[in-house]
Design an enzyme around this catalytic site. Structure first.
Site, PDB file in Angstrom:
ATOM      1  N   ASP A 168     -36.998 -44.814 119.559  1.00 28.43           N
ATOM      2  CA  ASP A 168     -37.308 -43.457 119.075  1.00 28.43           C
ATOM      3  C   ASP A 168     -36.538 -43.182 117.785  1.00 28.43           C
ATOM      4  O   ASP A 168     -37.066 -42.613 116.831  1.00 28.43           O
ATOM      5  CB  ASP A 168     -36.929 -42.426 120.146  1.00 28.43           C
ATOM      6  CG  ASP A 168     -37.475 -42.824 121.502  1.00 28.43           C
ATOM      7  OD1 ASP A 168     -38.703 -42.811 121.658  1.00 28.43           O
ATOM      8  OD2 ASP A 168     -36.679 -43.191 122.384  1.00 28.43           O
ATOM      9  N   HIS A 196     -35.889 -40.407 127.027  1.00 27.92           N
ATOM     10  CA  HIS A 196     -36.895 -41.259 126.374  1.00 27.92           C
ATOM     11  C   HIS A 196     -38.258 -40.898 126.970  1.00 27.92           C
ATOM     12  O   HIS A 196     -38.788 -41.575 127.855  1.00 27.92           O
ATOM     13  CB  HIS A 196     -36.594 -42.748 126.577  1.00 27.92           C
ATOM     14  CG  HIS A 196     -37.727 -43.603 126.066  1.00 27.92           C
ATOM     15  ND1 HIS A 196     -38.042 -43.705 124.735  1.00 27.92           N
ATOM     16  CD2 HIS A 196     -38.650 -44.348 126.713  1.00 27.92           C
ATOM     17  CE1 HIS A 196     -39.106 -44.486 124.596  1.00 27.92           C
ATOM     18  NE2 HIS A 196     -39.492 -44.882 125.780  1.00 27.92           N
TER      19      HIS A 196
HETATM   20  N1  LIG Z   1     -37.135 -47.489 126.380  1.00 24.63           N
HETATM   21  C1  LIG Z   1     -38.093 -47.768 125.517  1.00 24.63           C
HETATM   22  O1  LIG Z   1     -38.031 -47.373 124.346  1.00 24.63           O
HETATM   23  C2  LIG Z   1     -39.321 -48.555 125.910  1.00 24.63           C
HETATM   24  C3  LIG Z   1     -39.524 -48.922 127.209  1.00 24.63           C
HETATM   25  N2  LIG Z   1     -40.654 -49.648 127.555  1.00 24.63           N
HETATM   26  C4  LIG Z   1     -40.768 -50.027 128.960  1.00 24.63           C
HETATM   27  O2  LIG Z   1     -40.327 -51.378 129.120  1.00 24.63           O
HETATM   28  C5  LIG Z   1     -40.883 -51.918 130.297  1.00 24.63           C
HETATM   29  C6  LIG Z   1     -41.416 -53.312 130.046  1.00 24.63           C
HETATM   30  O3  LIG Z   1     -42.498 -53.267 129.142  1.00 24.63           O
HETATM   31  P1  LIG Z   1     -43.441 -54.538 128.898  1.00 24.63           P
HETATM   32  O4  LIG Z   1     -42.632 -55.773 128.674  1.00 24.63           O
HETATM   33  O5  LIG Z   1     -44.440 -54.136 127.899  1.00 24.63           O
HETATM   34  O6  LIG Z   1     -44.143 -54.621 130.338  1.00 24.63           O
HETATM   35  P2  LIG Z   1     -44.875 -55.874 131.017  1.00 24.63           P
HETATM   36  O7  LIG Z   1     -45.631 -55.299 132.168  1.00 24.63           O
HETATM   37  O8  LIG Z   1     -45.552 -56.719 130.001  1.00 24.63           O
HETATM   38  O9  LIG Z   1     -43.661 -56.727 131.591  1.00 24.63           O
HETATM   39  C7  LIG Z   1     -42.825 -56.280 132.599  1.00 24.63           C
HETATM   40  C8  LIG Z   1     -42.350 -57.504 133.357  1.00 24.63           C
HETATM   41  O10 LIG Z   1     -41.370 -57.074 134.306  1.00 24.63           O
HETATM   42  C9  LIG Z   1     -41.536 -57.865 135.452  1.00 24.63           C
HETATM   43  N3  LIG Z   1     -40.872 -57.212 136.582  1.00 24.63           N
HETATM   44  C10 LIG Z   1     -41.339 -56.205 137.374  1.00 24.63           C
HETATM   45  N4  LIG Z   1     -40.460 -55.937 138.342  1.00 24.63           N
HETATM   46  C11 LIG Z   1     -39.417 -56.767 138.165  1.00 24.63           C
HETATM   47  C12 LIG Z   1     -38.202 -56.972 138.863  1.00 24.63           C
HETATM   48  N5  LIG Z   1     -37.901 -56.270 139.960  1.00 24.63           N
HETATM   49  N6  LIG Z   1     -37.348 -57.912 138.411  1.00 24.63           N
HETATM   50  C13 LIG Z   1     -37.655 -58.643 137.323  1.00 24.63           C
HETATM   51  N7  LIG Z   1     -38.800 -58.515 136.622  1.00 24.63           N
HETATM   52  C14 LIG Z   1     -39.666 -57.577 137.046  1.00 24.63           C
HETATM   53  C15 LIG Z   1     -43.050 -58.012 135.603  1.00 24.63           C
HETATM   54  O11 LIG Z   1     -43.378 -59.123 136.417  1.00 24.63           O
HETATM   55  C16 LIG Z   1     -43.470 -58.197 134.142  1.00 24.63           C
HETATM   56  O12 LIG Z   1     -43.506 -59.576 133.765  1.00 24.63           O
HETATM   57  C17 LIG Z   1     -41.936 -50.899 130.755  1.00 24.63           C
HETATM   58  O13 LIG Z   1     -41.346 -50.101 131.773  1.00 24.63           O
HETATM   59  C18 LIG Z   1     -42.165 -50.062 129.519  1.00 24.63           C
HETATM   60  O14 LIG Z   1     -42.637 -48.776 129.853  1.00 24.63           O
HETATM   61  C19 LIG Z   1     -41.558 -50.048 126.624  1.00 24.63           C
HETATM   62  C20 LIG Z   1     -41.393 -49.706 125.312  1.00 24.63           C
HETATM   63  C21 LIG Z   1     -40.282 -48.907 124.857  1.00 24.63           C
HETATM   64  O1  LIG Z   2     -44.823 -45.013 126.120  1.00 23.61           O
HETATM   65  C1  LIG Z   2     -44.703 -46.077 126.729  1.00 23.61           C
HETATM   66  O2  LIG Z   2     -45.195 -46.330 127.858  1.00 23.61           O
HETATM   67  C2  LIG Z   2     -43.849 -47.161 126.130  1.00 23.61           C
HETATM   68  C3  LIG Z   2     -42.644 -46.548 125.547  1.00 23.61           C
HETATM   69  O3  LIG Z   2     -41.725 -46.185 126.246  1.00 23.61           O
HETATM   70  C4  LIG Z   2     -42.599 -46.328 124.108  1.00 23.61           C
HETATM   71  O4  LIG Z   2     -43.387 -46.934 123.370  1.00 23.61           O
HETATM   72  O5  LIG Z   2     -41.760 -45.549 123.671  1.00 23.61           O
END
Ligand SMILES: NC(=O)C1=CN([C@@H]2O[C@H](COP(=O)(O)OP(=O)(O)OC[C@H]3O[C@@H](n4cnc5c(N)ncnc54)[C@H](O)[C@@H]3O)[C@@H](O)[C@H]2O)C=CC1
Ligand SMILES: O=C([O-])CC(=O)C(=O)O
Length: 338
Positions: A168, A196
């Site tokens: 952000d 967030h």
């Molecule tokens: N804080 C931030 O600014 C942001 C946060 N996110 C969040 O990050 C997270 C991951 O995003 P992506 O990689 O795109 O999702 P994704 O769905 O591509 O990957 C998530 C991975 O986590 C694994 N997973 C689920 N439960 C698990 C566990 N208990 N232990 C280990 N691995 C586990 C899944 O098998 C999957 O491979 C989401 O919650 C998303 O909303 C995404 C973008 C920005």
């Molecule tokens: O909005 C979502 O699900 C992913 C996220 O946290 C971001 O891009 O900031």
């Protein structure tokens, strides 16, 4: 730009655990860590990748690709579905894996599903990680997942748990740089406050553009209220709309920035935004994991003190902090805070 050298260069490898390693963010994040972008150009890294059983095979494939990059700093990779093994000796833990919101799932269901993940991972960190582990929670809802993990990690100081609002923050820097026509390096003093989520408050009050107050350089309060703030708040949703998938490369890059600044220090004369445990600063109730303006040095973060919050800023901060308090109350009601 080549990564900076770490002050402790040349010593034993740093153990970095990444959960959700087979996911989209993991795929962008792991090569950056292994290349030295996160911990310094002279700092060897041992990676531990944690996945759920169904995705361990895919994580092993990512590990094969990391091997194939022949990164000079990569001292080894382990892939596992066992949190105790994954967090064994972890110096840095990036908790990326979480349960996405499924069809028909209410927010309470999401908090409950992630509660199970982050209570278990908090316990495994407490039992296995290095005493001075640094934890970054990326998986959403990131602030509340960090709150759950720290409450379930007896023996690890709460200050070692942080959640990611750096994406952000970087989005806010990029929007202001684009509007004012200066490079991102000319932008200082932006703060993202609170959660967030879409209630976050990206605040330009103390920001400067090439040393001049950003509000003066922009010269258009309506742009800030009606374009800048909602654009940053809604950027995650806009990326999903455009890409058909949530931010991954930019999220990975922000995670690298967050940990690099925490370990190696924030640049002189500015601050960054990190979600950290509140000590009551700026009226944010003690114990909530909220985004603040933060400086880091010597591997410790500190909340920047003394910034002015006018009535408009105060109202925005109260909204996002109110949401954090409601999330805390919900997970407390589910018995997830120990
Ligand atoms: N804080 C931030 O600014 C942001 C946060 N996110 C969040 O990050 C997270 C991951 O995003 P992506 O990689 O795109 O999702 P994704 O769905 O591509 O990957 C998530 C991975 O986590 C694994 N997973 C689920 N439960 C698990 C566990 N208990 N232990 C280990 N691995 C586990 C899944 O098998 C999957 O491979 C989401 O919650 C998303 O909303 C995404 C973008 C920005
Ligand atoms: O909005 C979502 O699900 C992913 C996220 O946290 C971001 O891009 O900031």
């Amino acid at each position: 730009m080549s990564p900076e050298a770490s002050p402790e260069a040349g010593t034993a490898p740093t153990t970095v655990t990444v959960t959700g390693a087979a996911g989209q963010i993991g795929y962008s994040l792991l090569p950056r860590i292994a290349s030295g972008a996160m911990l310094g150009a002279d700092r060897p890294v041992r990676l531990r990748l944690l996945e759920i059983p169904a995705a361990v095979g895919a994580a092993a494939g990512v590990a094969m690709e990391l091997d194939d990059c022949a990164f000079p700093l990569l001292a080894g990779i382990d892939v596992t579905d066992d949190p105790a093994t994954a967090f064994d000796g972890a110096d840095v833990a990036l908790l990326v894996g979480s349960r996405p919101r499924g069809k028909g799932m209410e927010r309470a269901d999401l908090l409950q599903a992630n509660g199970a993940i982050f209570t278990a991972q908090g316990r495994a960190l407490a039992e296995n990680a290095a005493a001075d582990v640094k934890v970054l929670v990326v998986g959403n809802p990131a602030n509340t997942n960090a709150l759950i993990a720290l409450h379930n990690a007896p023996g690890i100081p709460a200050s070692r748990f942080t959640a990611m609002t750096r994406l952000d923050h970087n989005r806010a820097v990029a929007q202001l740089a684009r509007r004012t026509g200066v490079p991102v390096t000319g932008i200082r003093g932006i703060t993202v406050w609170g959660n967030h989520s879409a209630t976050q408050y990206p605040d330009l009050t103390a920001a400067t553009v090439d040393g001049r107050p950003a509000t003066e350089v922009v010269g258009d309060p309506a742009w800030i209220e009606e374009f800048f703030i909602p654009t940053v708040q809604q950027r995650g949703a806009a990326i999903i709309e455009a890409r058909g998938a949530s931010s991954a490369a930019s999220a990975a890059s922000a995670a690298v920035d967050h940990v690099r600044d925490w370990v190696l220090g924030t640049p002189e004369g500015t601050w960054t935004s990190m979600a950290v445990v509140s000590d009551g600063s700026y009226g944010v109730p003690e114990g909530l994991v909220s985004s603040f303006p933060v400086t880091c040095s010597g591997g410790e973060w500190r909340i920047v003190q003394g910034l002015e919050l006018d009535a408009g800023s105060r109202a925005r901060l109260d909204v996002t902090v109110g949401e954090l308090a409601a999330e805390r109350d919900a997970v407390r009601g589910m018995g997830l805070l120990g």
